[in-house]
Design a protein around this motif. Sequence first.
Motif, PDB file in Angstrom:
ATOM      1  N   GLU A 375      -0.894  -0.915  -7.190  1.00  0.00           N
ATOM      2  CA  GLU A 375      -2.120  -0.355  -6.283  1.00  0.00           C
ATOM      3  C   GLU A 375      -3.230   0.073  -6.427  1.00  0.00           C
ATOM      4  OE1 GLU A 375       1.320   1.829  -3.053  1.00  0.00           O
ATOM      5  OE2 GLU A 375      -1.310   2.864  -3.291  1.00  0.00           O
ATOM      6  N   PRO A 408      -2.130  -9.997  -2.992  1.00  0.00           N
ATOM      7  CA  PRO A 408      -1.156  -9.850  -2.848  1.00  0.00           C
ATOM      8  C   PRO A 408       0.061  -8.861  -3.806  1.00  0.00           C
ATOM      9  CG  PRO A 408      -1.734 -11.858  -3.665  1.00  0.00           C
ATOM     10  CD  PRO A 408      -3.097 -10.854  -3.411  1.00  0.00           C
ATOM     11  N   MET A 410       0.470  -6.317  -4.388  1.00  0.00           N
ATOM     12  CA  MET A 410       0.867  -5.016  -3.553  1.00  0.00           C
ATOM     13  C   MET A 410       2.122  -5.694  -2.343  1.00  0.00           C
ATOM     14  SD  MET A 410      -2.262  -2.574  -1.886  1.00  0.00           S
ATOM     15  CE  MET A 410      -0.346  -1.752  -1.637  1.00  0.00           C
ATOM     16  N   ILE A 411       2.032  -7.334  -2.074  1.00  0.00           N
ATOM     17  CA  ILE A 411       3.169  -7.631  -0.901  1.00  0.00           C
ATOM     18  C   ILE A 411       3.837  -8.567  -1.309  1.00  0.00           C
ATOM     19  CG2 ILE A 411       2.931  -9.279   1.096  1.00  0.00           C
ATOM     20  CD1 ILE A 411       0.082  -8.879   1.028  1.00  0.00           C
ATOM     21  N   THR A 415       7.467  -5.547  -0.891  1.00  0.00           N
ATOM     22  CA  THR A 415       6.257  -4.815  -0.550  1.00  0.00           C
ATOM     23  C   THR A 415       6.304  -3.532  -1.471  1.00  0.00           C
ATOM     24  OG1 THR A 415       7.666  -4.416   2.017  1.00  0.00           O
ATOM     25  CG2 THR A 415       5.874  -6.054   1.649  1.00  0.00           C
ATOM     26  N   SER A 416       4.832  -2.445  -1.430  1.00  0.00           N
ATOM     27  CA  SER A 416       5.427  -1.423  -1.850  1.00  0.00           C
ATOM     28  C   SER A 416       6.263   0.014  -0.420  1.00  0.00           C
ATOM     29  CB  SER A 416       3.851  -0.570  -2.078  1.00  0.00           C
ATOM     30  OG  SER A 416       3.316  -1.368  -2.967  1.00  0.00           O
ATOM     31  N   GLY A 417       6.291  -0.845   0.295  1.00  0.00           N
ATOM     32  CA  GLY A 417       7.449   0.158   1.018  1.00  0.00           C
ATOM     33  C   GLY A 417       8.122  -0.020   1.367  1.00  0.00           C
ATOM     34  N   HIS A 429       7.092   6.143  -0.313  1.00  0.00           N
ATOM     35  CA  HIS A 429       5.222   5.822  -0.962  1.00  0.00           C
ATOM     36  C   HIS A 429       5.371   7.173  -2.297  1.00  0.00           C
ATOM     37  CE1 HIS A 429       0.879   4.799  -1.512  1.00  0.00           C
ATOM     38  NE2 HIS A 429       1.967   3.856  -1.165  1.00  0.00           N
TER      39      HIS A 429
ATOM     40  N   ASP B 317       7.764   3.920   6.324  1.00  0.00           N
ATOM     41  CA  ASP B 317       6.704   4.116   5.447  1.00  0.00           C
ATOM     42  C   ASP B 317       5.993   2.844   6.568  1.00  0.00           C
ATOM     43  OD1 ASP B 317       5.649   3.413   3.167  1.00  0.00           O
ATOM     44  OD2 ASP B 317       5.409   1.753   3.557  1.00  0.00           O
ATOM     45  N   VAL B 318       6.131   2.071   7.857  1.00  0.00           N
ATOM     46  CA  VAL B 318       5.125   1.336   7.935  1.00  0.00           C
ATOM     47  C   VAL B 318       4.419   2.414   9.667  1.00  0.00           C
ATOM     48  CG1 VAL B 318       5.257  -0.151  10.573  1.00  0.00           C
ATOM     49  CG2 VAL B 318       6.858  -0.855   8.170  1.00  0.00           C
ATOM     50  N   ARG B 320       3.883   5.731   7.881  1.00  0.00           N
ATOM     51  CA  ARG B 320       2.800   6.028   7.576  1.00  0.00           C
ATOM     52  C   ARG B 320       1.161   5.358   7.396  1.00  0.00           C
ATOM     53  NH1 ARG B 320       0.614   4.285   2.207  1.00  0.00           N
ATOM     54  NH2 ARG B 320       2.536   2.795   2.299  1.00  0.00           N
ATOM     55  N   MET B 321       1.752   3.666   7.370  1.00  0.00           N
ATOM     56  CA  MET B 321       0.713   2.817   7.287  1.00  0.00           C
ATOM     57  C   MET B 321      -0.097   2.992   8.652  1.00  0.00           C
ATOM     58  SD  MET B 321       2.167  -0.016   5.527  1.00  0.00           S
ATOM     59  CE  MET B 321       4.036  -0.159   5.916  1.00  0.00           C
ATOM     60  N   LYS B 382      -7.110  -1.923   4.439  1.00  0.00           N
ATOM     61  CA  LYS B 382      -5.896  -2.673   3.419  1.00  0.00           C
ATOM     62  C   LYS B 382      -4.658  -2.354   3.809  1.00  0.00           C
ATOM     63  CE  LYS B 382      -5.090   0.461  -0.456  1.00  0.00           C
ATOM     64  NZ  LYS B 382      -4.892   1.292  -1.489  1.00  0.00           N
ATOM     65  N   TRP B 383      -4.619  -1.007   4.297  1.00  0.00           N
ATOM     66  CA  TRP B 383      -2.848  -0.846   5.107  1.00  0.00           C
ATOM     67  C   TRP B 383      -2.678  -1.966   6.305  1.00  0.00           C
ATOM     68  CZ3 TRP B 383       0.121   0.724   1.119  1.00  0.00           C
ATOM     69  CH2 TRP B 383      -0.507   1.394   0.303  1.00  0.00           C
ATOM     70  N   GLN B 386      -1.667  -4.482   5.048  1.00  0.00           N
ATOM     71  CA  GLN B 386      -0.232  -3.958   4.072  1.00  0.00           C
ATOM     72  C   GLN B 386       0.949  -4.384   5.379  1.00  0.00           C
ATOM     73  OE1 GLN B 386       0.176  -4.434   1.416  1.00  0.00           O
ATOM     74  NE2 GLN B 386       2.366  -3.810   1.117  1.00  0.00           N
ATOM     75  N   GLY B 389       2.768  -7.596   6.168  1.00  0.00           N
ATOM     76  CA  GLY B 389       3.400  -8.001   4.715  1.00  0.00           C
ATOM     77  C   GLY B 389       2.812  -9.771   4.141  1.00  0.00           C
ATOM     78  N   GLY B 390       3.732 -10.262   3.820  1.00  0.00           N
ATOM     79  CA  GLY B 390       2.519 -11.335   3.776  1.00  0.00           C
ATOM     80  C   GLY B 390       2.168 -12.383   4.726  1.00  0.00           C
ATOM     81  N   TYR B 393      -2.084 -11.646   4.489  1.00  0.00           N
ATOM     82  CA  TYR B 393      -2.450 -12.041   3.818  1.00  0.00           C
ATOM     83  C   TYR B 393      -3.492 -13.400   4.073  1.00  0.00           C
ATOM     84  CZ  TYR B 393      -3.720 -12.987  -1.362  1.00  0.00           C
ATOM     85  OH  TYR B 393      -4.698 -12.902  -2.523  1.00  0.00           O
TER      86      TYR B 393
END
Lengths: 513, 513
Positions: A375, A408, A410-411, A415-417, A429, B317-318, B320-321, B382-383, B386, B389-390, B393
């Motif tokens: 991050e 990527p 972070m993915i 994933t960080s989450g 987090h 956590d999702v 949160r994002m 950015k989030w 995230q 996930g993959g 990207y």
Amino acid sequence: MNRRDLDFILYEVENVEALCQTERYQHCDRPTFDAALDTAHQLAHSHFHQYNAKGDRHPPQYCQETDTLTLLPEHVAAHRAYSDAGFLTTSMDAEVGGSQMPVAVSGAVGLHFSSANAGFSAHFALNVGAAKILQHHGTDEQRAHVLPKLLSGEWCGTMCLSETHAGSSLTDIRTTAHPQPDGTYKIRGNKMWITAAENNFGGTIAHMGISLFLVPKHALSFSEEGVSLGDRPASSSAWAGATGGATGHLVGEPNQGLHCMFIMMNELRFQVGLGGVGPALAGYLYSLQYARQRTQGRSPLCRDPSTPMVPIIEHSDVKRMLLLQKAYVEGALGLCMYTAGVIDALATTADAAARSDKLLLLELLTPVVKAWPSEWCLEANKWAMQVLGGYGYTQDFPLEQLYRDARPNMIYEGTSGALDLLGRKANSHAYLTMTGHTAVAWQWLRQGTAARRGLLRLEAEGGDASADDEAFYRGKLHTMQWFTRQELSKTEGMAQLLCSLDDTNVSMRGNWF
Amino acid sequence: MNRRDLDFILYEVENVEALCQTERYQHCDRPTFDAALDTAHQLAHSHFHQYNAKGDRHPPQYCQETDTLTLLPEHVAAHRAYSDAGFLTTSMDAEVGGSQMPVAVSGAVGLHFSSANAGFSAHFALNVGAAKILQHHGTDEQRAHVLPKLLSGEWCGTMCLSETHAGSSLTDIRTTAHPQPDGTYKIRGNKMWITAAENNFGGTIAHMGISLFLVPKHALSFSEEGVSLGDRPASSSAWAGATGGATGHLVGEPNQGLHCMFIMMNELRFQVGLGGVGPALAGYLYSLQYARQRTQGRSPLCRDPSTPMVPIIEHSDVKRMLLLQKAYVEGALGLCMYTAGVIDALATTADAAARSDKLLLLELLTPVVKAWPSEWCLEANKWAMQVLGGYGYTQDFPLEQLYRDARPNMIYEGTSGALDLLGRKANSHAYLTMTGHTAVAWQWLRQGTAARRGLLRLEAEGGDASADDEAFYRGKLHTMQWFTRQELSKTEGMAQLLCSLDDTNVSMRGNWF
Ligand SMILES: Cc1cc2nc3c(=O)[nH]c(=O)nc-3n(C[C@H](O)[C@H](O)[C@H](O)COP(=O)(O)OP(=O)(O)OC[C@H]3O[C@@H](n4cnc5c(N)ncnc54)[C@H](O)[C@@H]3O)c2cc1C
Ligand SMILES: Cc1cc2nc3c(=O)[nH]c(=O)nc-3n(C[C@H](O)[C@H](O)[C@H](O)COP(=O)(O)OP(=O)(O)OC[C@H]3O[C@@H](n4cnc5c(N)ncnc54)[C@H](O)[C@@H]3O)c2cc1C
């Protein structure tokens, strides 16, 4: 690459040389390490850095008719050169033909490649991970036939966990394995996101999944690789099992795959963290050099437009962007190298109590060392780009690619989450960030202490041949001060918030968004 | 687009309808505004959103032989449709044929386009800016002949400040103008980064520089446009004055160009801020919808893998994002709309004392409204990535493009670092962030108050036809709480740091890096 800094962290902060006193590393000495770093430096430059932008512009080409994927010839050559230089075996045990160097040193070797070409160097760690699994869990035959091929780079290793519907949730993968009379298994299912799943390096690709099966690539069919924001040369591919199933060879015990896999995953998480440092370090050094050369504006005190413009490094906001990068990048590198030191200590300590302490520490550090650099080194890349102003946004300069290639981290590898810090899932987090900031501040304290020692040494030695060294140490102390004042100070607020058990997050309802 | 939220901010928070009582806006009413927003919604979808990814994959093509730049035909059509719908005149005075709507409403119209296609919609603001300059500083002839063409979209406006060696430092530009006997000027020099400097929309391009000259495009030659990280359809070009110089027509007084230009720049800074909200809003809404559909994992309390996976929006956590995005995006939008309200108030108030207050406020808000959304809406993007996930990207989903297109907001119209908050140059970034966070928290307080009013109204009305409205208001209150606890709380530490006059930054030396 900033070799001065790498030497500082390896030798003045971590004292890697001391490991050469242990039985495991008695065949090593500082010249061994330095030689490896020198070779890495040359190779990373000649075969990786040179083709970083080219690889980004020319992603692997998939041909449906021949069902083959073609990589840039320069990347195929780079793969060969890297393997021939023995870098796949740097951290492997001598018992299986490895150079058996400390993880800190093999990490420092790896950093050269991730900073030179993040997209293309990611796949090497998969070979090493697969080789380690086979070493510890493979049958004699697998160890005899597959392992050497993985370590010579003739074969490639992959990690085949993710499926379209199951990325974070590995308990939900659908690929099945049915035992066959001859002792092999029929594997049926579809995988996705598999880095290095197809390539034209020459040999076979050894796929590893759960339970743990070794599946030679020719048993599978591939669909076209996706196009991603960055990391283009990594050739992530989807693969689908061949009709009727592919033949798999069990590694270890049935249903113990995830356990074995975690050997690979923990090592990979450390690698992803360190891999995140790579592009950020490259971005920091590039933007630093740019800031020394680009002139723009004048000091706020100077109102005379006929005076020459100053290098932008003199503007305090540019210094902020450089300091912030230095603090994140060298701090993250310190954290990675400290973690490597813990792994090295575990490999050289027999004492049960010491081991259990180190294991606990490693358990705490692993998610942090994966998540924090992913991050905050991305944040560093954002500011590196900013130092270049409009130029940072163009493809004529390397910054925009670094910013994409860093994303990527972070993915993948969790994933960080979805990462778990000692079992904390709510506010995970916030815990990760607070722990990471604290751990990095601690690393800055260690670097600051070593820098102070260095200054005292210079003083004792006298003479001014050491002006560069003095500047280096002063920069370290100053950056420690920056990180402490500007970043560590934030953890107080984070801790208060966590202690207040703020539940705004959890109590938010889906239909309120 | 979340129209419910836009209506809330325009009518329940800002009370834009009240402006219809003033002389300037007496020809407007809510149906007028709503009709403009409805048309914007349709057009943004049919002509902009549809071709967002395509424009990114097919940047403008430059042909050296014919010296022309060719844009995607769909974009040329979009330019026409936008102009024909009269959106270039939304905020222009009736006196010059404009619809003379409040800046808040024309901003809300613009938001539809920046969220649908950030790369291609940026250039419209340049037409409007150029038109406003001509209205106030142009000769009668310029007003009669050029202005209508800019407002019909037949001609394009550009802002030609930057040169290769001078971006932030505008006092150092080298382009010169020499008066000619016929009253025109010969312009000699090279410009760079000029958005919309070349296109095939059909008409002439009116370039504006310093002093302020109107330079018809056919007098210039162009070099190939650069390839950038995002914003591909914007066709930034370098241009070089034709040999012998191009013919320029002075606008306003000689050497007063920068002053006139600032009309355009301040308006543009507001637009850049609001433009930063666009992709972040698109990313937020996309990731929200994705989070409701993608299933993965289970509640931390559930250990039974045979139960179905849950939508990821249920993971804390999702949440949160998503909360973080909602807080940044709707907070930034609130700040932009509040600023628009100040501009509208200035346009409708004659009282000298009230005006001078508002002007001071605007002076404070302008750098904040440019810088804060540019930075924090990028963080939101950015989030958003995230959350996917993959998939976030890959180019199969729109997030990675949004993340790229959002990036230059921190660069153009003054990099965040070179912006001036009431004359503070040292620690300017920390002042900007602290002021921005405080100003956005204030907007959340205003939104929370309006939401509370809304809930009371619903209660008074009774009935449950309003379940959606109730959820909407509760979401606002909850997000206000999130921003206050998680973000506003950070300003305390920032303030302490600023008060401590920490000089780590300024005292860092160039050779210590
Ligand atoms: C460039 C690249 C290379 C890759 N290489 C490989 C490879 O070699 N081998 C391989 O097996 N995989 C690989 N992956 C896949 C990667 O590991 C997955 O993308 C990742 O695990 C996330 O899974 P997902 O994409 O399905 O996202 P999802 O699991 O759908 O997650 C979506 C979002 O929900 C969140 N979330 C999900 N579950 C939870 C939970 N329980 N609690 C809180 N939050 C949650 C996530 O944090 C994320 O933000 C690669 C991915 C990329 C982008
Ligand atoms: C997509 C895009 C579109 C654009 N469109 C236009 C356009 O239409 N018209 C136009 O005229 N320009 C345009 N620009 C140019 C843009 O305005 C400049 O890039 C910007 O002003 C920065 O100038 P520079 O790139 O030369 O960076 P520099 O000025 O070289 O700045 C480099 C770094 O130094 C910092 N810095 C410089 N001076 C100072 C100082 N005194 N104090 C503190 N920090 C400082 C900056 O913050 C930056 O981080 C565009 C740029 C982009 C990327």
